[in-house]
Design a protein around this motif. Structure first.
Motif, PDB file in Angstrom:
ATOM      1  N   GLU A 643       0.852  -1.170   0.000  1.00 35.95           N
ATOM      2  CA  GLU A 643       0.000   0.000   0.000  1.00 35.95           C
ATOM      3  C   GLU A 643       0.897   1.233   0.000  1.00 35.95           C
ATOM      4  O   GLU A 643       2.076   1.153   0.381  1.00 35.95           O
ATOM      5  CB  GLU A 643      -0.910   0.001   1.228  1.00 35.95           C
ATOM      6  CG  GLU A 643      -1.838  -1.204   1.325  1.00 35.95           C
ATOM      7  CD  GLU A 643      -1.288  -2.327   2.173  1.00 35.95           C
ATOM      8  OE1 GLU A 643      -0.717  -3.274   1.559  1.00 35.95           O
ATOM      9  OE2 GLU A 643      -1.402  -2.281   3.400  1.00 35.95           O
ATOM     10  N   PRO A 644       0.337   2.388  -0.402  1.00 37.02           N
ATOM     11  CA  PRO A 644       1.168   3.589  -0.527  1.00 37.02           C
ATOM     12  C   PRO A 644       1.969   3.874   0.746  1.00 37.02           C
ATOM     13  O   PRO A 644       1.404   3.982   1.832  1.00 37.02           O
ATOM     14  CB  PRO A 644       0.147   4.699  -0.788  1.00 37.02           C
ATOM     15  CG  PRO A 644      -0.998   3.978  -1.409  1.00 37.02           C
ATOM     16  CD  PRO A 644      -1.034   2.614  -0.810  1.00 37.02           C
ATOM     17  N   GLY A 645       3.285   3.973   0.573  1.00 35.38           N
ATOM     18  CA  GLY A 645       4.163   4.282   1.693  1.00 35.38           C
ATOM     19  C   GLY A 645       4.787   3.069   2.356  1.00 35.38           C
ATOM     20  O   GLY A 645       5.794   3.172   3.049  1.00 35.38           O
ATOM     21  N   LYS A 646       4.208   1.891   2.170  1.00 38.34           N
ATOM     22  CA  LYS A 646       4.612   0.702   2.932  1.00 38.34           C
ATOM     23  C   LYS A 646       5.947   0.126   2.458  1.00 38.34           C
ATOM     24  O   LYS A 646       6.230   0.100   1.267  1.00 38.34           O
ATOM     25  CB  LYS A 646       3.534  -0.354   2.773  1.00 38.34           C
ATOM     26  CG  LYS A 646       3.662  -1.613   3.596  1.00 38.34           C
ATOM     27  CD  LYS A 646       2.461  -2.510   3.228  1.00 38.34           C
ATOM     28  CE  LYS A 646       2.281  -3.707   4.122  1.00 38.34           C
ATOM     29  NZ  LYS A 646       1.116  -4.501   3.652  1.00 38.34           N
ATOM     30  N   THR A 647       6.748  -0.322   3.413  1.00 37.56           N
ATOM     31  CA  THR A 647       7.955  -1.096   3.113  1.00 37.56           C
ATOM     32  C   THR A 647       7.746  -2.516   3.618  1.00 37.56           C
ATOM     33  O   THR A 647       7.327  -2.714   4.767  1.00 37.56           O
ATOM     34  CB  THR A 647       9.186  -0.492   3.812  1.00 37.56           C
ATOM     35  OG1 THR A 647       9.421   0.805   3.269  1.00 37.56           O
ATOM     36  CG2 THR A 647      10.432  -1.351   3.581  1.00 37.56           C
ATOM     37  N   GLU A 648       7.995  -3.494   2.762  1.00 39.21           N
ATOM     38  CA  GLU A 648       7.922  -4.901   3.162  1.00 39.21           C
ATOM     39  C   GLU A 648       9.271  -5.549   2.912  1.00 39.21           C
ATOM     40  O   GLU A 648      10.006  -5.149   2.002  1.00 39.21           O
ATOM     41  CB  GLU A 648       6.863  -5.653   2.350  1.00 39.21           C
ATOM     42  CG  GLU A 648       5.438  -5.457   2.839  1.00 39.21           C
ATOM     43  CD  GLU A 648       5.057  -6.221   4.096  1.00 39.21           C
ATOM     44  OE1 GLU A 648       5.933  -6.456   4.965  1.00 39.21           O
ATOM     45  OE2 GLU A 648       3.873  -6.569   4.232  1.00 39.21           O
ATOM     46  N   THR A 649       9.575  -6.547   3.710  1.00 37.66           N
ATOM     47  CA  THR A 649      10.805  -7.309   3.514  1.00 37.66           C
ATOM     48  C   THR A 649      10.438  -8.775   3.423  1.00 37.66           C
ATOM     49  O   THR A 649       9.615  -9.259   4.213  1.00 37.66           O
ATOM     50  CB  THR A 649      11.766  -7.080   4.698  1.00 37.66           C
ATOM     51  OG1 THR A 649      12.146  -5.703   4.720  1.00 37.66           O
ATOM     52  CG2 THR A 649      13.019  -7.959   4.561  1.00 37.66           C
ATOM     53  N   VAL A 650      11.037  -9.457   2.444  1.00 34.32           N
ATOM     54  CA  VAL A 650      10.844 -10.898   2.362  1.00 34.32           C
ATOM     55  C   VAL A 650      12.208 -11.554   2.172  1.00 34.32           C
ATOM     56  O   VAL A 650      13.016 -11.088   1.367  1.00 34.32           O
ATOM     57  CB  VAL A 650       9.822 -11.276   1.265  1.00 34.32           C
ATOM     58  CG1 VAL A 650      10.256 -10.806  -0.115  1.00 34.32           C
ATOM     59  CG2 VAL A 650       9.558 -12.779   1.248  1.00 34.32           C
ATOM     60  N   SER A 651      12.484 -12.563   2.983  1.00 32.42           N
ATOM     61  CA  SER A 651      13.786 -13.249   2.945  1.00 32.42           C
ATOM     62  C   SER A 651      13.570 -14.695   2.538  1.00 32.42           C
ATOM     63  O   SER A 651      12.612 -15.330   2.987  1.00 32.42           O
ATOM     64  CB  SER A 651      14.441 -13.231   4.328  1.00 32.42           C
ATOM     65  OG  SER A 651      14.503 -11.919   4.819  1.00 32.42           O
ATOM     66  N   PHE A 652      14.456 -15.202   1.700  1.00 27.88           N
ATOM     67  CA  PHE A 652      14.360 -16.603   1.288  1.00 27.88           C
ATOM     68  C   PHE A 652      15.697 -17.041   0.700  1.00 27.88           C
ATOM     69  O   PHE A 652      16.558 -16.208   0.398  1.00 27.88           O
ATOM     70  CB  PHE A 652      13.225 -16.827   0.276  1.00 27.88           C
ATOM     71  CG  PHE A 652      13.349 -15.998  -0.982  1.00 27.88           C
ATOM     72  CD1 PHE A 652      12.932 -14.677  -1.022  1.00 27.88           C
ATOM     73  CD2 PHE A 652      13.894 -16.552  -2.144  1.00 27.88           C
ATOM     74  CE1 PHE A 652      13.049 -13.918  -2.181  1.00 27.88           C
ATOM     75  CE2 PHE A 652      14.009 -15.805  -3.307  1.00 27.88           C
ATOM     76  CZ  PHE A 652      13.591 -14.482  -3.322  1.00 27.88           C
ATOM     77  N   VAL A 653      15.854 -18.335   0.562  1.00 28.36           N
ATOM     78  CA  VAL A 653      17.043 -18.880  -0.087  1.00 28.36           C
ATOM     79  C   VAL A 653      16.683 -19.177  -1.536  1.00 28.36           C
ATOM     80  O   VAL A 653      15.671 -19.837  -1.807  1.00 28.36           O
ATOM     81  CB  VAL A 653      17.508 -20.169   0.626  1.00 28.36           C
ATOM     82  CG1 VAL A 653      18.716 -20.776  -0.102  1.00 28.36           C
ATOM     83  CG2 VAL A 653      17.851 -19.866   2.072  1.00 28.36           C
TER      84      VAL A 653
END
Ligand code: RUQ
Ligand code: CUA
Length: 685
Positions: A643-653
């Motif tokens: 959504e506007p403004g949001k930061t998400e982080t996703v970690s994987f191998v």
């Protein structure tokens, strides 16, 4: 008025059909003289000149009257439609938060339109919100692990809006998971789940969530007894080893989190504790739980014992649990609680000696206990008794003062039923749950009758005394009812929703698993109750709901700043501004700082080696309302919502080599299909 117009109205009012089926209802609904309402309705139609409108179902219609005739609408149908219809762009007056049952979600529904506005993912991963896919939301779901196991669903029953001085303040929402004795915290600034807590000693809950009047604590009662901590114990030792527990979860409003270290339980007998309510105003500091198995039946139908539900219905009375939670807080502070598996518990003997726990007999197999708006009475509805039983809080206090009690097998004082009773009102068959309005009426769902009963409270609410007023049929097998702020110190009345378990013949056949039927009822004071609208719920069984005026909710329109972490509700250190995108490699760790903005991901080409550890941050740098982007990565089972403004982080191998097109899953712009890129994983050998 033109001659033509005059003639038209004359013609209209001469038509018997309109008079019979339209006038009365419309006039009543609008609280206008019928003729005036009619006149303005037809004036509007004729002023529009082209009065021909295509309507659903085919055909051309020239007037409201013809639509009514063709669709065979009764006056009640027309008033119902006019009471709920919202022209495009007009907002609902109320929001209803309903549990999502087995979906593990919460439903947000607008009233009076009964439109579904949102599903909030709580105990179940949900791709549209990216819930359970990003690192942060995975961590929230992981808080709900049970003995190390991931649970991917919840049985949500009772939502509780946070309260200030006993009334909804629109800031937080709590909900229980009956199946695994968990609770969740939802932040109403962005309608998303921030925390799940697992009760370390229980496996099922039901009497919760309910908040104390200033949301100091969120209350959770166990339902099915287990040894605290759920180790194995032979069923023959049910009475000795199995227990219930009433848990007071401390809520920290500043942090927006439940604090398990400051929370505690109160041990109770394995009586099958059921629904609950917190005291308010005069009864602030107290809380009340029903129970339905004071027989302590344990089944054994194949061993020649009565089936469990029969065994649990043998005695005429079960026990209402009366709990002084404020005193319990002091007792814990004074160090008188034991610690079981790291959780503080007030044992039964301490609860008794400190005056924290009392029982009162109640008609057998009750379900709901609901505190009246002034906090002065408790209404208990017994499923197997056609009455609601009203206890007086003042009389309960007198009975406690008087002392000289009988005790149950666990040494808990039993206050005499007659001494605490204020009234019994015969409302109908299978009463379950009660809500209140601003007129001194109570509304009780009647499961067996498939009806809602309106009955009057006695003094100081009404002079006409404790008595049943009227019943309206609902379709069918109603569980909870929810009225506007109907369980607070200031119920507003006007509307009530019946949450019906069975819909049988109400909707098109969609196979043997039928939708639930949420019915909107008009409970305005000046006429009889009536059903206005049927809303099918096709994804689970909602139980309880709460209804709050829309303007009390002050949700973000977009996140306050670009680079926002939605779990901490503050700037995310990995939030990335336009032009600051980058890819950094450190050994086999690859970290990506990406932005999304219509209609581009930067970077849009990323190449890594098979086996690399990827930490991928994406910031939506949009500031425009509704400019949400999605992020899908095939094979790796990733879908995020940005959504506007949001930061998400996703970690994987990146353990699978190949060519992976990633793309935006929200149709955000004319070049949405072009909003993609390649993630290339070079094989290691
Ligand atoms: S409960 S109706 Cu949790 Cu009454 Cu379901
Ligand atoms: Cu961004 Cu579609």
């Amino acid at each position: 008025m033109s001659e033509e117009r005059g003639e038209e109205i004359q013609n209209l009012s001469n038509r018997r059909f309109r008079r019979r089926t339209y006038l009365g209802g419309l006039g009543a609904a609008l609280a206008l003289p019928a003729s005036a309402a009619l006149l303005s309705a037809c004036n509007r139609l004729s002023e529009n000149g082209g009065t021909e409108t295509k309507v659903a179902g085919g055909g051309i219609s020239a007037s409201a009257e013809e639509i009514i005739a063709r669709r065979k609408l009764s006056p009640d149908d027309v008033t119902a439609a006019l009471s709920t219809y919202l022209p495009s762009g007009r907002l609902d007056d109320y929001l209803m938060f309903a549990s999502g049952g087995q979906s593990g979600q919460v439903l947000v529904i607008g009233l009076p339109s009964m439109r579904l506005l949102k599903l909030i993912a709580v105990f179940t991963p949900e791709p549209w919100q990216g819930y359970g896919f990003s690192d942060d939301t995975k961590a929230v779901l992981d808080e709900g692990k049970v003995a190390g196991r991931s649970i991917t669903w919840g049985d949500t029953h009772h939502p509780a809006l946070s309260e200030t001085d006993g009334d909804y303040d629109g800031q937080w929402l709590f909900i229980n998971d009956k199946a695994n004795s968990r609770l969740a915290v939802i932040d109403l600034r962005d309608f998303s789940t921030k925390q799940i807590v697992k009760n370390p000693l229980l496996l099922s809950n039901h009497g919760g969530t309910f908040v104390t009047p200033n949301t100091e604590y969120v209350l959770e009662g166990s339902q099915y007894g287990v040894p605290l901590g759920w180790e194995y114990a032979p069923i023959t030792e049910y009475k000795e080893k199995y227990r219930g527990m009433l848990t007071c979860w401390k809520f920290d409003r500043q942090r927006g989190r439940i604090i398990p270290e400051e929370s505690f339980g109160i041990e109770v007998p394995p009586y099958g504790q059921d629904l609950a309510d917190a005291g308010k105003l005069v009864s602030d500091g107290w809380a009340f739980w029903n129970s339905f198995n004071s027989e302590m039946a344990t089944g054994g139908d194949m061993q020649g014992k009565p089936p469990l539900e029969m065994g649990a219905s043998q005695r005429d009375m079960d026990y209402l649990h009366v709990v002084n939670w404020k005193k319990a807080v002091d007792v814990v502070k004074a160090g008188k609680a034991e610690t079981i598996k790291g959780f503080k518990v007030i044992r039964i003997p301490t609860a008794v000696s400190e005056g924290i726990l009392y029982l009162i007999p109640e008609p057998k197999s009750p379900h709901g206990v609901d505190v009246t708006p002034k906090g002065d009475y408790l209404v208990v509805a017994g499923k197997l008794d056609p009455h609601v039983t009203v206890y007086s809080f003042a009389k309960i206090q007198q009975a406690i003062q008087k002392g000289n009690y009988e005790k149950d097998d666990f040494g808990i004082p039993i206050l005499p039923f007659k001494d605490c009773l204020e009234a019994q009102v015969e409302v109908g068959l299978g009463p379950l749950h009660t809500q209140f309005d601003d007129q001194g009426y109570a509304y009780t769902s009647l499961f067996l009758d498939s009806a809602v009963s309106r009955w009057s409270l006695g003094k100081p609410y009404r002079d006409d005394g404790w008595k049943a007023i009227e019943k309206v049929p609902v379709q069918y097998n109603v569980g909870h009812v929810a009225a506007v702020t109907g369980d607070t110190v200031k119920p507003l009345g006007g509307f009530l929703v019946a949450l019906n378990k069975w819909s049988v013949d109400r909707f098109a056949n969609v196979g043997p698993l039928l939708p639930q039927n949420l019915q909107l009822l008009d409970i305005a004071k000046d006429h009889k109750m009536r059903v206005l609208y049927d809303l099918p719920i096709g994804n689970a069984e909602p139980h309880y709901a709460q209804i709050i005026p829309r303007e009390r909710i002050k949700a973000f329109e977009t996140y306050p700043e670009v680079g926002w972490n939605t779990i901490t509700q503050s700037k995310d250190p990995n939030g990335t501004a336009l032009g600051k995108e980058r890819i950094a490699r450190d050994g086999n760790k690859v970290e990506i700082w990406m932005t999304s903005v219509r209609s581009h991901f930067t970077p849009d080409l990323i190449e890594v080696n098979q086996g690399d550890h990827i930490v991928w941050h994406i910031t939506n740098t949009e500031k425009a309302r509704d400019a949400t982007h999605g992020f899908a990565l095939p094979l790796y089972n990733i879908n995020l919502s940005l959504e506007p403004g949001k930061t998400e982080t996703v970690s994987f191998v990146a353990d699978a080599s190949g060519t992976f097109p990633f793309y935006c899953t929200e149709f955000c712009s004319a070049l949405h299909l072009e909003m993609m890129g390649y993630f290339l994983v070079k094989p290691s050998s």
